[in-house]
Design an enzyme around this catalytic site. Structure first.
Site, mmCIF file in Angstrom:
data_model
loop_
_atom_site.group_PDB
_atom_site.id
_atom_site.type_symbol
_atom_site.label_atom_id
_atom_site.label_comp_id
_atom_site.label_asym_id
_atom_site.label_seq_id
_atom_site.Cartn_x
_atom_site.Cartn_y
_atom_site.Cartn_z
ATOM 1 N N SER A 134 0.788 -1.235 -0.138
ATOM 2 C CA SER A 134 -0.022 -0.040 0.156
ATOM 3 C C SER A 134 0.788 0.908 -0.050
ATOM 4 O O SER A 134 1.903 1.407 0.649
ATOM 5 C CB SER A 134 -0.941 -0.009 1.132
ATOM 6 O OG SER A 134 -1.841 1.380 1.475
ATOM 7 N N TYR A 147 -0.507 -0.321 10.157
ATOM 8 C CA TYR A 147 -0.912 -0.505 9.323
ATOM 9 C C TYR A 147 -0.225 -0.102 7.822
ATOM 10 O O TYR A 147 1.056 -0.661 7.300
ATOM 11 C CB TYR A 147 -1.781 -0.678 9.300
ATOM 12 C CG TYR A 147 -2.503 -0.920 7.425
ATOM 13 C CD1 TYR A 147 -3.073 -2.080 6.664
ATOM 14 C CD2 TYR A 147 -2.668 -0.158 6.376
ATOM 15 C CE1 TYR A 147 -3.806 -2.639 5.395
ATOM 16 C CE2 TYR A 147 -2.923 -0.004 4.897
ATOM 17 C CZ TYR A 147 -2.886 -1.777 4.441
ATOM 18 O OH TYR A 147 -3.284 -2.003 3.105
#
Length: 238
Positions: A134, A147
């Protein structure tokens, strides 16, 4: 071999690779869901399997099962993951248990899968690993701080293992921005519309955009390893 193959990106990747002639194994945590997903792929010698990325023993068993069935393993795609939206300033909401779970599912599981499949990928002399990361790992902006850190760890893993496993296994990351899936709980069409306006290409990603990049890693990007392919519509430029 696609871990997290019942998710939107995992299934799109499986469908795309199947159309290119690959035999695809889709894994999920639910046997019926995995079987339904595999049955929906274009015709071919496909399998469904149950795997838990937090359980290294199950990953080793999966690697042996797939290798035994096909006689080889060429590609491992790691799309499994999870997250939860937590404001970055809310330090107390990101407790130790959640941090550990986020790293277990989003980093340790990917490494454990590579560790389990590496002997099989190495055996054919031309193995490929693609992890789905990501841009949160680059921008520090994402669903929560842990995250972001786990995804940054995938970028580093690609560099480390791209070096360590060469020349017999290539390791690449595909790094999306906002993708129109249900991956982040609570994000709705309104969030996507706002994200599209702040993205240079004026839309959010689709699962197929990520799948196309994964397929490119296996087909046209044959001289690439140890790096991250960003597929975000330019979002990280904003």
């Amino acid at each position: 071999m696609i871990l997290g193959g019942t998710g939107a990106i995992g299934f799109a990747a499986g469908e795309t690779l199947a159309r290119l002639g690959a035999s695809v194994v889709l894994t999920g945590r639910d046997a019926d869901e995995a079987a339904s997903a595999a049955a929906a792929l274009p015709a071919g010698n496909h399998l469904a399997a149950v795997a838990e990325v937090a359980d290294s023993a199950s990953l080793r068993a999966l690697a042996d099962e797939v290798s035994h069935h096909y006689g080889r393993v060429d590609i491992l795609v790691n799309t499994a993951g999870f997250t939860r939206a937590i404001p970055h300033a809310d330090l107390d909401a990101l407790d130790d248990a959640l941090i550990d779970e986020l790293f277990t599912i989003n980093w340790r599981g990917q490494f454990a899968a590579i560790r389990a499949f590496a002997p099989h990928l190495r055996a054919n002399g031309d193995g490929l690993v693609v992890n789905v990361g990501s841009i949160a790992g680059r921008t520090g902006q994402g669903s929560n701080v842990a995250y972001c850190a786990a995804k940054a760890g995938l970028d580093v893993m690609a560099m480390s293992l791209g070096r360590a496993l060469a020349p017999h296994i290539r390791v690449l990351n595909v790094s999306p921005g906002v993708v129109d899936t249900a991956f982040v709980p609570g994000r709705d069409s309104g969030f996507n519309e706002r994200a599209a306006k702040s993205t240079p290409l004026k839309r959010v990603g689709q699962a197929q955009d990520v799948a196309d990049a994964i397929a490119a890693c296996a087909t046209s990007l044959r001289f690439a390893t140890g790096t991250t392919i960003v597929v975000d519509g330019g979002r990280q430029l904003g």
